[in-house]
Design an enzyme around this catalytic site. Structure first.
Site, PDB file in Angstrom:
ATOM      1  CG  ASN A 240      -4.563  51.879  -0.293  1.00  0.00           C
ATOM      2  OD1 ASN A 240      -3.395  51.937  -0.653  1.00  0.00           O
ATOM      3  ND2 ASN A 240      -5.070  52.681   0.627  1.00  0.00           N
TER       4      ASN A 240
ATOM      5  CG  ASP B 241      -7.068  48.503   2.100  1.00  0.00           C
ATOM      6  OD1 ASP B 241      -8.037  49.111   1.615  1.00  0.00           O
ATOM      7  OD2 ASP B 241      -6.098  49.086   2.631  1.00  0.00           O
TER       8      ASP B 241
ATOM      9  CG  HIS C 163      -1.686  49.416  -7.890  1.00  0.00           C
ATOM     10  ND1 HIS C 163      -0.848  50.093  -7.045  1.00  0.00           N
ATOM     11  CD2 HIS C 163      -1.373  49.860  -9.147  1.00  0.00           C
ATOM     12  CE1 HIS C 163      -0.061  50.906  -7.743  1.00  0.00           C
ATOM     13  NE2 HIS C 163      -0.362  50.781  -9.020  1.00  0.00           N
TER      14      HIS C 163
ATOM     15  CB  CYS D  62      -9.890  30.941 -18.301  1.00  0.00           C
ATOM     16  SG  CYS D  62     -10.692  30.710 -16.702  1.00  0.00           S
TER      17      CYS D  62
ATOM     18  CB  CYS E 261      -9.339  27.717 -12.829  1.00  0.00           C
ATOM     19  SG  CYS E 261     -10.685  28.294 -13.856  1.00  0.00           S
TER      20      CYS E 261
ATOM     21  CG  ASN F 214       3.654  60.663   3.319  1.00  0.00           C
ATOM     22  OD1 ASN F 214       4.230  60.272   4.339  1.00  0.00           O
ATOM     23  ND2 ASN F 214       3.608  59.951   2.215  1.00  0.00           N
TER      24      ASN F 214
END
Ligand code: BJW
Ligand code: ZN
Length: 250
Positions: free
Chosen positions: A104, A106, A121, A132, A152, A217
């Site tokens: 996740n 978040d 991730h 850069c 940037c 799950n």
């Protein structure tokens, strides 16, 4: 087996476990109001991943990708950790060694109080220059430029510091996650469809190491048949009631 009942042999393996790993996915944040990616109502029922979560998509239409992540950032920033996140904070105290590995982006595990979370991730909370590598706070970057990615100083564009399809995971984070999965004796996979690699490969590493592998799950995954136990319930229900090392077991 899809039940919340935990057979005694599994309880015993949990009680005696010394190195526990939890591997989490988008389903853990579902009860915080955040969408999963796949399945009914998932983000990718409405959007095609290759239009949003790839470097090619960002090159082709940076504004579209930026606005989608700005929306995701706002949703995540407005969400609160749920009972599964809080239960996993307590897991840290239950085993001599504990590692929380998440897919996740978040930040909800850390906001609940989990320490040292391995974010496979990346994170939605940071923006990174695609050229850069300079980093800045994602909320500030969105506030400064809500419609298109801010530029940037180097002339590159800021993007979310997440890992898109076709991009390598941070090698240090990945190798630490693989090391821990390969030497744990209890592995809890929670709220993930277990379809994205190399992350899902952690389950195989734990199985090969002989760990007790448990899945939480409501839906089956490609790994369900090979699990020691499947708890077919939402994370917020199953994780707080998952087997824990009892005081008596020391
Ligand atoms: C509940 C619940 C409730 C609902 N309680 N549960 C080997 C084999 C095949 C392919 C590959 C391979 N190796 C690499 C690949 C390619 C690719 C890949 O895996 N593709 C497959 C999809 C086929 N992998 C990559 O590209 C990775 N990079 C890489 O390997 O680099 C090397 C390389 C370089 C060059 C070329 C090729 C390779 C990078 C993967 C990056 C993934 N990024 C994303 C987006 C992150 C940014 C963002 O958030 O936008 O990460 S994709 C998306 O999927 C996100 C997630 O972290 C990830 C996993 O999803 P997750 O968490 O499992 O969510 P869902 O929605 O899938 O499942 C939710 C589950 O919850 C469901 O099962 C529900 O039932 C359940 N649930 N409510 C508990 N209340
Ligand atoms: Zn730059």
């Amino acid at each position: 087996m899809e039940t919340l009942e935990i057979p005694e042999p599994i309880r015993e393996r949990c009680r005696s476990a010394r190195r526990a790993v939890v591997f989490s996915g988008a389903g853990v944040s579902r009860e915080s109001g955040l969408d999963t990616f796949r399945g009914a109502g998932g983000l990718w029922e409405r959007m095609r991943p290759e239009e949003l979560a790839t470097p090619e998509a960002f090159r082709a239409d940076p504004g579209k990708v930026w606005r989608w992540y700005a929306w995701r950032w706002k949703t995540a920033a407005g969400a609160q950790p749920n009972p599964a996140h809080y239960a996993l904070v307590r897991w840290e105290t239950l085993f001599p060694a504990f590692h929380l590995i998440t897919q996740n982006v978040d930040g909800l595990h850390a906001r609940a109080g989990s320490r040292g979370v391995l974010e496979l991730h990346g994170t939605l909370l940071t923006a990174r220059c695609h050229r850069c590598g300079r980093q800045r706070d994602m909320g500030e970057a969105i506030a400064a430029s809500p419609e298109k990615p801010p530029a940037c100083d180097c002339g590159g564009l800021f993007r979310p510091a997440v890992v898109w399809f076709g991009e390598n995971l941070d090698p240090e984070v990945l190798s630490q996650a693989q090391e821990e999965a390969a030497r744990c004796d209890l592995f809890l996979s929670v709220g993930t469809s277990s379809t994205v690699y190399p992350a899902a490969g952690l389950i195989e590493l734990a199985q090969r190491a002989g760990a007790c592998v448990i899945e939480v799950n409501p839906e089956p995954t490609p790994f369900s048949r090979r699990m020691d136990l499947c708890l077919g319930a939402p994370a917020g229900v199953a994780v707080p009631f998952s087997p824990r090392r009892s005081r008596a077991a020391g």
